[in-house]
Design a protein around this motif. Structure first.
Motif, PDB file in Angstrom:
ATOM      1  N   PHE A  17      32.250  20.516 102.296  1.00 19.51           N
ATOM      2  CA  PHE A  17      33.628  20.331 101.842  1.00 19.51           C
ATOM      3  C   PHE A  17      34.542  21.383 102.478  1.00 19.51           C
ATOM      4  O   PHE A  17      34.294  22.573 102.382  1.00 19.51           O
ATOM      5  CB  PHE A  17      33.708  20.455 100.315  1.00 19.51           C
ATOM      6  N   GLY A  18      35.581  20.926 103.157  1.00 21.85           N
ATOM      7  CA  GLY A  18      36.542  21.827 103.764  1.00 21.85           C
ATOM      8  C   GLY A  18      36.304  22.107 105.233  1.00 21.85           C
ATOM      9  O   GLY A  18      37.197  22.635 105.905  1.00 21.85           O
ATOM     10  N   ILE A  19      35.124  21.778 105.742  1.00 23.87           N
ATOM     11  CA  ILE A  19      34.844  22.030 107.158  1.00 23.87           C
ATOM     12  C   ILE A  19      35.798  21.185 108.005  1.00 23.87           C
ATOM     13  O   ILE A  19      35.977  19.994 107.737  1.00 23.87           O
ATOM     14  CB  ILE A  19      33.384  21.682 107.498  1.00 23.87           C
ATOM     15  N   PRO A  20      36.437  21.775 109.014  1.00 30.23           N
ATOM     16  CA  PRO A  20      37.323  20.987 109.883  1.00 30.23           C
ATOM     17  C   PRO A  20      36.612  19.748 110.418  1.00 30.23           C
ATOM     18  O   PRO A  20      35.421  19.795 110.756  1.00 30.23           O
ATOM     19  CB  PRO A  20      37.675  21.957 111.008  1.00 30.23           C
ATOM     20  N   ILE A  25      40.003  22.424 115.936  1.00 33.29           N
ATOM     21  CA  ILE A  25      41.218  22.224 115.140  1.00 33.29           C
ATOM     22  C   ILE A  25      41.639  23.537 114.484  1.00 33.29           C
ATOM     23  O   ILE A  25      42.824  23.864 114.429  1.00 33.29           O
ATOM     24  CB  ILE A  25      41.010  21.133 114.074  1.00 33.29           C
ATOM     25  N   VAL A  26      40.666  24.280 113.967  1.00 36.23           N
ATOM     26  CA  VAL A  26      40.930  25.612 113.416  1.00 36.23           C
ATOM     27  C   VAL A  26      40.324  26.607 114.400  1.00 36.23           C
ATOM     28  O   VAL A  26      39.151  26.992 114.309  1.00 36.23           O
ATOM     29  CB  VAL A  26      40.334  25.771 112.009  1.00 36.23           C
ATOM     30  N   GLY A  27      41.147  27.007 115.369  1.00 35.49           N
ATOM     31  CA  GLY A  27      40.647  27.761 116.508  1.00 35.49           C
ATOM     32  C   GLY A  27      40.108  29.142 116.200  1.00 35.49           C
ATOM     33  O   GLY A  27      39.327  29.683 116.969  1.00 35.49           O
ATOM     34  N   ARG A 155      49.630  17.609 108.156  1.00 34.29           N
ATOM     35  CA  ARG A 155      49.283  18.886 107.527  1.00 34.29           C
ATOM     36  C   ARG A 155      50.071  19.096 106.238  1.00 34.29           C
ATOM     37  O   ARG A 155      51.224  18.677 106.118  1.00 34.29           O
ATOM     38  CB  ARG A 155      49.542  20.046 108.489  1.00 34.29           C
ATOM     39  N   LEU A 156      49.425  19.756 105.289  1.00 33.15           N
ATOM     40  CA  LEU A 156      50.050  20.117 104.021  1.00 33.15           C
ATOM     41  C   LEU A 156      50.700  21.490 104.130  1.00 33.15           C
ATOM     42  O   LEU A 156      50.301  22.311 104.961  1.00 33.15           O
ATOM     43  CB  LEU A 156      48.999  20.152 102.909  1.00 33.15           C
ATOM     44  N   ARG A 157      51.687  21.740 103.301  1.00 33.77           N
ATOM     45  CA  ARG A 157      52.202  23.097 103.153  1.00 33.77           C
ATOM     46  C   ARG A 157      51.312  23.816 102.143  1.00 33.77           C
ATOM     47  O   ARG A 157      51.001  23.268 101.084  1.00 33.77           O
ATOM     48  CB  ARG A 157      53.655  23.070 102.660  1.00 33.77           C
ATOM     49  N   VAL A 158      50.889  25.009 102.487  1.00 34.91           N
ATOM     50  CA  VAL A 158      49.957  25.759 101.643  1.00 34.91           C
ATOM     51  C   VAL A 158      50.684  26.915 100.974  1.00 34.91           C
ATOM     52  O   VAL A 158      51.334  27.718 101.645  1.00 34.91           O
ATOM     53  CB  VAL A 158      48.764  26.289 102.463  1.00 34.91           C
ATOM     54  N   GLU A 159      50.566  26.988  99.661  1.00 36.65           N
ATOM     55  CA  GLU A 159      51.175  28.074  98.899  1.00 36.65           C
ATOM     56  C   GLU A 159      50.077  28.927  98.271  1.00 36.65           C
ATOM     57  O   GLU A 159      49.219  28.421  97.544  1.00 36.65           O
ATOM     58  CB  GLU A 159      52.101  27.518  97.822  1.00 36.65           C
ATOM     59  N   ILE A 160      50.125  30.229  98.567  1.00 37.25           N
ATOM     60  CA  ILE A 160      49.112  31.167  98.091  1.00 37.25           C
ATOM     61  C   ILE A 160      49.788  32.211  97.209  1.00 37.25           C
ATOM     62  O   ILE A 160      50.554  33.046  97.724  1.00 37.25           O
ATOM     63  CB  ILE A 160      48.404  31.861  99.257  1.00 37.25           C
ATOM     64  N   PRO A 161      49.558  32.200  95.908  1.00 37.24           N
ATOM     65  CA  PRO A 161      50.147  33.228  95.035  1.00 37.24           C
ATOM     66  C   PRO A 161      49.699  34.626  95.463  1.00 37.24           C
ATOM     67  O   PRO A 161      48.536  34.840  95.821  1.00 37.24           O
ATOM     68  CB  PRO A 161      49.587  32.873  93.651  1.00 37.24           C
ATOM     69  N   ASP A 178      44.976  27.678 107.488  1.00 44.51           N
ATOM     70  CA  ASP A 178      44.876  26.652 108.525  1.00 44.51           C
ATOM     71  C   ASP A 178      43.924  25.544 108.087  1.00 44.51           C
ATOM     72  O   ASP A 178      44.207  24.351 108.259  1.00 44.51           O
ATOM     73  CB  ASP A 178      44.384  27.300 109.825  1.00 44.51           C
ATOM     74  N   ILE A 179      42.787  25.926 107.500  1.00 39.77           N
ATOM     75  CA  ILE A 179      41.805  24.952 107.020  1.00 39.77           C
ATOM     76  C   ILE A 179      42.399  24.081 105.920  1.00 39.77           C
ATOM     77  O   ILE A 179      42.320  22.848 105.954  1.00 39.77           O
ATOM     78  CB  ILE A 179      40.548  25.666 106.498  1.00 39.77           C
ATOM     79  N   LEU A 180      43.029  24.712 104.936  1.00 38.53           N
ATOM     80  CA  LEU A 180      43.565  23.979 103.790  1.00 38.53           C
ATOM     81  C   LEU A 180      44.725  23.076 104.182  1.00 38.53           C
ATOM     82  O   LEU A 180      44.919  22.014 103.582  1.00 38.53           O
ATOM     83  CB  LEU A 180      44.006  24.962 102.703  1.00 38.53           C
ATOM     84  N   SER A 181      45.488  23.473 105.197  1.00 38.56           N
ATOM     85  CA  SER A 181      46.625  22.652 105.611  1.00 38.56           C
ATOM     86  C   SER A 181      46.174  21.293 106.144  1.00 38.56           C
ATOM     87  O   SER A 181      46.945  20.332 106.163  1.00 38.56           O
ATOM     88  CB  SER A 181      47.458  23.379 106.671  1.00 38.56           C
ATOM     89  N   LEU A 182      44.909  21.193 106.573  1.00 39.25           N
ATOM     90  CA  LEU A 182      44.375  19.935 107.093  1.00 39.25           C
ATOM     91  C   LEU A 182      43.966  18.972 105.987  1.00 39.25           C
ATOM     92  O   LEU A 182      43.537  17.848 106.269  1.00 39.25           O
ATOM     93  CB  LEU A 182      43.170  20.225 107.997  1.00 39.25           C
TER      94      LEU A 182
END
Length: 222
Positions: A17-20, A25-27, A155-161, A178-182
Motif C-alpha cells: 500500500f502506497g508504493i508508487p 514517479i517518486v524520484g 495529484r492530490l494536495r497534501v496537508e501535513i499538520p 510526493d508519494i501521498l500526492s499520487l
C-alpha cells in the motif's frame, strides 16, 4: 527454467500500500539492493559506478498465488476499463515478474550492495537480475505510450499538520508528500470519512482524502 533471487530489496515500505505504481514517479524514494551470500561478491559490481541507471528484474512476491486473467483494470484508467495484460504493467502477471528502472545513488563493494532511488518495490522483494540502463538503446522519447498518453495521474494536495512533522526529517517528508500526492487509495474508494494507513519506515501514516486534498490525521508507531 528455474530462477533464484540474487538479492533482496530493502525499502521503507513494509506493505504494498502506497508504493508508487511505476518506477521513477517518486524520484527521491531511496532503497538498497542487498545481495544474497552466493552473489555477495565485490568483483561482480566492478564498472557499475560508470552508469547512472539500472534495470531490475524482480518478483511480485505478494501476488504469487493470486488468480491471473487475460485482461486487467489499470488504476490510471480509474479501475473500470479493461485492457490486455500485455498492454499493461499490472502486477497480476503469469510469471509474477516486474521490471523497474532505478537511479544509482552509490555502489558499495565492501558490503556489497547498491543504493538506488526511484524504485517501486516493497521491502523484502526478491531481485532476480540487474542490468545497466543504456541510453542509446533503452531511451525512445518519440515512442507511443498507449493509454498513458491520454491519461495523467491527478495529484492530490497534501496537508501535513505541523504537530506531526517531528516524526520524520525534512528530506523524508518531501518523499512522503510526493508519494501521498499520487493518491495511494484504490481508485474506487471515495469515502471522505474513511481513514487510511500507509506503513512507512516503521510508522503507520494515517490520512483522509476529501475534495482533492489529502490530510494527515496521525502517525502511529508500529
Amino acid at each position: 527454467m528455474r530462477i533464484e533471487p540474487i538479492a533482496f530489496f530493502h525499502s521503507p515500505f513494509s506493505s504494498k500500500f502506497g508504493i508508487p505504481r511505476q518506477s521513477g514517479i517518486v524520484g527521491e524514494l531511496k532503497g538498497e539492493i542487498r545481495f544474497v551470500k552466493e552473489y555477495a561478491q565485490a568483483e561482480a559490481l566492478r564498472g557499475l559506478e560508470q552508469y547512472d541507471y539500472l534495470w531490475l528484474i524482480w518478483g511480485f512476491s505478494e501476488h504469487e498465488d493470486t488468480e491471473k486473467h487475460a485482461t486487467v483494470r489499470p488504476p490510471l484508467l480509474g479501475g473500470n476499463e479493461r485492457v490486455g495484460v500485455w498492454a499493461s504493467r499490472s502486477p497480476f502477471r503469469p510469471n509474477n515478474l516486474g521490471l523497474s528502472s532505478v537511479r544509482i545513488i552509490a555502489v558499495h563493494p565492501e558490503r556489497p550492495s547498491i543504493e538506488v532511488a526511484g524504485a517501486d518495490l516493497m521491502d523484502g522483494t526478491p531481485v532476480y537480475d540487474i542490468k545497466p540502463y543504456l541510453p542509446y538503446v533503452d531511451s525512445h522519447p518519440e515512442a507511443r505510450g498507449g493509454f498513458t498518453d491520454d491519461h495523467q495521474w491527478q495529484r492530490l494536495r497534501v496537508e501535513i499538520p505541523e504537530v506531526l512533522r517531528p516524526g520524520y526529517t525534512e528530506e523524508e517528508w518531501r518523499v512522503i508528500e510526493d508519494i501521498l500526492s499520487l493518491d495511494p487509495r484504490p481508485h474506487y474508494h471515495e469515502d471522505s470519512r474513511r481513514e487510511y494507513g500507509m506503513p512507512y519506515a516503521g510508522r503507520d501514516i494515517r490520512f483522509k482524502v476529501s475534495d482533492g486534498v489529502l490530510t494527515l490525521v496521525r502517525i502511529v508507531k508500529m
